[in-house]
Write a protein that holds these residues in place. Structure first.
Motif, PDB file in Angstrom:
ATOM      1  N   GLY A 260      56.941 -57.516  46.126  1.00 51.11           N
ATOM      2  CA  GLY A 260      55.749 -57.677  46.208  1.00 51.11           C
ATOM      3  C   GLY A 260      55.201 -58.967  47.635  1.00 51.11           C
ATOM      4  N   PRO A 261      56.490 -59.780  47.788  1.00 51.28           N
ATOM      5  CA  PRO A 261      55.701 -60.490  49.334  1.00 51.28           C
ATOM      6  C   PRO A 261      55.402 -59.750  51.070  1.00 51.28           C
ATOM      7  CG  PRO A 261      58.023 -61.470  48.815  1.00 51.28           C
ATOM      8  CD  PRO A 261      57.121 -59.950  47.217  1.00 51.28           C
ATOM      9  N   GLY A 267      48.947 -55.986  53.406  1.00 50.98           N
ATOM     10  CA  GLY A 267      47.440 -55.907  52.323  1.00 50.98           C
ATOM     11  C   GLY A 267      47.366 -55.655  51.510  1.00 50.98           C
ATOM     12  N   LYS A 268      49.095 -55.294  50.530  1.00 47.26           N
ATOM     13  CA  LYS A 268      47.987 -54.327  49.314  1.00 47.26           C
ATOM     14  C   LYS A 268      47.714 -55.546  48.410  1.00 47.26           C
ATOM     15  CE  LYS A 268      49.795 -50.446  50.783  1.00 47.26           C
ATOM     16  NZ  LYS A 268      49.204 -49.005  50.701  1.00 47.26           N
ATOM     17  N   SER A 269      46.700 -55.255  47.624  1.00 48.74           N
ATOM     18  CA  SER A 269      46.593 -55.643  46.036  1.00 48.74           C
ATOM     19  C   SER A 269      47.613 -55.565  45.374  1.00 48.74           C
ATOM     20  CB  SER A 269      45.040 -55.510  45.552  1.00 48.74           C
ATOM     21  OG  SER A 269      45.375 -54.145  44.582  1.00 48.74           O
ATOM     22  N   GLY A 270      47.998 -56.112  43.815  1.00 43.05           N
ATOM     23  CA  GLY A 270      48.892 -56.437  43.080  1.00 43.05           C
ATOM     24  C   GLY A 270      48.963 -54.945  41.738  1.00 43.05           C
ATOM     25  N   THR A 271      47.531 -54.015  42.321  1.00 40.47           N
ATOM     26  CA  THR A 271      47.791 -53.038  41.645  1.00 40.47           C
ATOM     27  C   THR A 271      47.089 -51.371  42.585  1.00 40.47           C
ATOM     28  OG1 THR A 271      45.350 -53.376  41.732  1.00 40.47           O
ATOM     29  CG2 THR A 271      46.555 -53.569  39.531  1.00 40.47           C
ATOM     30  N   ASP A 272      47.456 -51.481  43.803  1.00 36.72           N
ATOM     31  CA  ASP A 272      47.467 -50.926  45.126  1.00 36.72           C
ATOM     32  C   ASP A 272      48.616 -50.256  44.874  1.00 36.72           C
ATOM     33  OD1 ASP A 272      45.102 -51.433  45.375  1.00 36.72           O
ATOM     34  OD2 ASP A 272      45.552 -52.758  47.746  1.00 36.72           O
ATOM     35  N   ALA A 273      48.496 -48.603  45.753  1.00 36.65           N
ATOM     36  CA  ALA A 273      49.979 -48.318  45.606  1.00 36.65           C
ATOM     37  C   ALA A 273      49.763 -48.999  46.517  1.00 36.65           C
ATOM     38  CB  ALA A 273      49.363 -46.350  45.750  1.00 36.65           C
ATOM     39  N   SER A 292      50.439 -59.555  34.514  1.00 35.83           N
ATOM     40  CA  SER A 292      49.389 -60.377  35.957  1.00 35.83           C
ATOM     41  C   SER A 292      49.269 -59.567  36.194  1.00 35.83           C
ATOM     42  CB  SER A 292      50.104 -61.146  36.137  1.00 35.83           C
ATOM     43  OG  SER A 292      51.306 -60.712  36.990  1.00 35.83           O
ATOM     44  N   SER A 293      49.768 -57.117  36.742  1.00 32.64           N
ATOM     45  CA  SER A 293      49.501 -57.002  37.692  1.00 32.64           C
ATOM     46  C   SER A 293      49.595 -57.356  39.056  1.00 32.64           C
ATOM     47  CB  SER A 293      47.150 -56.769  36.868  1.00 32.64           C
ATOM     48  OG  SER A 293      47.121 -55.956  36.175  1.00 32.64           O
ATOM     49  N   GLN A 294      50.962 -57.517  38.848  1.00 30.78           N
ATOM     50  CA  GLN A 294      51.484 -57.740  40.176  1.00 30.78           C
ATOM     51  C   GLN A 294      52.282 -57.009  40.420  1.00 30.78           C
ATOM     52  OE1 GLN A 294      50.248 -60.453  42.937  1.00 30.78           O
ATOM     53  NE2 GLN A 294      48.407 -59.865  41.284  1.00 30.78           N
ATOM     54  N   PHE A 295      52.025 -55.617  41.260  1.00 31.79           N
ATOM     55  CA  PHE A 295      53.326 -54.989  42.246  1.00 31.79           C
ATOM     56  C   PHE A 295      54.494 -54.310  40.406  1.00 31.79           C
ATOM     57  CE2 PHE A 295      51.780 -58.060  45.169  1.00 31.79           C
ATOM     58  CZ  PHE A 295      51.230 -57.793  45.763  1.00 31.79           C
ATOM     59  N   GLN A 296      53.380 -54.690  39.827  1.00 32.23           N
ATOM     60  CA  GLN A 296      54.319 -53.466  38.956  1.00 32.23           C
ATOM     61  C   GLN A 296      53.633 -52.925  37.562  1.00 32.23           C
ATOM     62  OE1 GLN A 296      58.607 -55.009  37.240  1.00 32.23           O
ATOM     63  NE2 GLN A 296      58.970 -52.934  35.759  1.00 32.23           N
ATOM     64  N   LYS A 297      53.383 -51.763  36.863  1.00 26.79           N
ATOM     65  CA  LYS A 297      52.378 -51.071  36.437  1.00 26.79           C
ATOM     66  C   LYS A 297      53.534 -51.233  34.932  1.00 26.79           C
ATOM     67  CE  LYS A 297      48.685 -49.964  37.830  1.00 26.79           C
ATOM     68  NZ  LYS A 297      47.147 -48.768  38.398  1.00 26.79           N
ATOM     69  N   VAL A 298      54.624 -50.203  35.303  1.00 30.65           N
ATOM     70  CA  VAL A 298      55.350 -49.750  33.715  1.00 30.65           C
ATOM     71  C   VAL A 298      56.559 -50.226  34.348  1.00 30.65           C
ATOM     72  CG1 VAL A 298      56.412 -47.747  33.199  1.00 30.65           C
ATOM     73  CG2 VAL A 298      54.227 -47.312  33.712  1.00 30.65           C
ATOM     74  N   THR A 299      57.276 -50.662  33.303  1.00 29.06           N
ATOM     75  CA  THR A 299      59.290 -50.364  33.095  1.00 29.06           C
ATOM     76  C   THR A 299      59.333 -49.848  31.401  1.00 29.06           C
ATOM     77  OG1 THR A 299      61.126 -52.110  32.933  1.00 29.06           O
ATOM     78  CG2 THR A 299      59.291 -52.369  31.584  1.00 29.06           C
TER      79      THR A 299
END
Length: 365
Positions: A260-261, A267-273, A292-299
């Motif tokens: 994430g950091p 410059g990426k948001s938590g939902t960007d590629a 929270s839509s922060q750098f992971q969409k699926v597990t």
């Protein structure tokens, strides 16, 4: 055509150097897999018979690395199930290193317990000690100790407990393919220390390529060193691939704990590629990132607590001289749409299928 026939045909084509048959509708096939595993798990499909619960047993859990959310979740399930039986549990931490695991299994043998659980590391790594335990007739059950589910006879493991790792990998890859609208550019993260990790990564690579997507890079980096390696590795991969990197596929959520950091700094948001997708295990931090839509969409989560109960049941069966239950636990594609199902409020996949009561019935508790 039957699924097995299709698989056999694909294997035969590979052996002859012929390309596997292309899928008639890759998108529809991938969506069907995702939908299959995204629903609620409300029906018990595990064992309903078995030996009564043994009394007064002491077991040892050998955790490969207790910082790993999957290993920790399974251990909590073991402790919960053992309490229902009145068993004593001693947990030893391998601390993420071969030396640490060697020391831990040595301590376990010295305790001469009634049973041992190998939790989250490749059993072949500790083969000499495993052979000692087998010779001492100490029953051993395991979680993720090899690439297949069920007994590992040569190592004395009565049952290696897991979801179907190939289905987990397929579901993760299929979700990425659908999300990328059929044009994913994927980087796969794995750890060659573990047979199961390589098998899962290979399956994800094959699935993406069979569907018509592209694997940009196959990255082998140790799970135990993700905190040190992933920040710089993420930055380097962004510089190398830029927008071509649409999705990450990792064999464990832990890889995304430290990305994430670096993504934010770029410059990426938590939902960007790149969109992060984990083929296991459904850790607490993964649930929080998805919610929270922060750098992971699926597990693609495993029912860690249920698997802890299964491990205790498999040891109880072995102590009674019975074979393993044959149960393969369910998997769950967790997204923001269903994150509140089946234990989601507690940040875990805990099926609402009554497994605790089912095992207690078997044990007579």
């Amino acid at each position: 055509m039957h699924r097995r026939t299709i698989l056999q045909l694909g294997v035969a084509c590979l052996a002859l150097g012929i390309a596997s048959p292309t899928l008639a509708d890759p998108m529809a096939d991938a969506k069907a897999v995702v939908d299959k595993y995204a629903g609620k798990v409300e029906k018990w499909d595990g064992p309903t018979t078995g030996p009564k619960g043994a009394a007064g047993k002491t077991i040892v859990v050998l955790g490969g690395d207790m910082k790993n959310g999957g290993i920790l979740g399974v251990t909590k399930g073991v402790e919960e199930a053992a309490a229902a039986l009145g068993w004593t549990v001693k947990t030893l931490d391998g601390a993420g290193s071969i030396g640490g695991r060697t020391a831990a299994i040595g301590q376990a043998l010295a305790l001469n317990p009634d049973g041992i659980i190998i939790n989250g590391f490749d059993a072949v790594e500790q083969k000499p000690a495993m052979e000692q335990a087998k010779a001492a007739k100490i029953p051993m059950a395991a979680w993720h100790a090899g690439p297949t589910v069920g007994p590992i006879d040569d190592l004395g493991i009565v049952a290696n407990v897991s979801t179907d790792p190939m289905e987990v990998s397929k579901a993760a890859a299929d979700w990425a393919f659908v999300d990328a609208k059929g044009k994913p550019g994927v980087i796969i993260f794995t750890d060659s220390t573990y047979q199961i990790a390589i098998a899962k990564a290979d399956r994800m690579k094959k699935e993406i390529e069979d569907l018509g997507g592209k694997v940009l890079e196959y990255v082998d980096t140790p799970i135990a060193e993700t905190s040190q390696r992933m920040p710089q590795l993420t930055t380097s991969l962004l510089q190398k691939y830029g927008d071509a990197w649409t999705h990450s596929l990792a064999i464990n959520d832990l890889y995304f704990d430290f990305m994430g950091p670096s993504l934010a700094a770029a410059g990426k948001s938590g939902t960007d590629a790149p969109i992060n997708v984990a083929a296991g295990d459904g850790s607490e931090s993964a649930y929080q990132r998805i919610r929270s839509s922060q750098f992971q969409k699926v597990t693609v989560a495993e029912p860690l607590n249920l698997q802890g109960w299964q491990l205790v049941d498999e040891l109880n069966r072995a102590m009674a001289g019975e074979k393993w239950s044959g149960y393969i636990s369910p998997l769950h594609v967790v997204t923001s749409d269903n994150v509140e199902f089946d234990g989601g409020p507690d940040n875990r996949f805990d099926p609402g299928n009554g497994y605790r009561d089912e095992y207690k019935k078997i044990w007579g508790k």
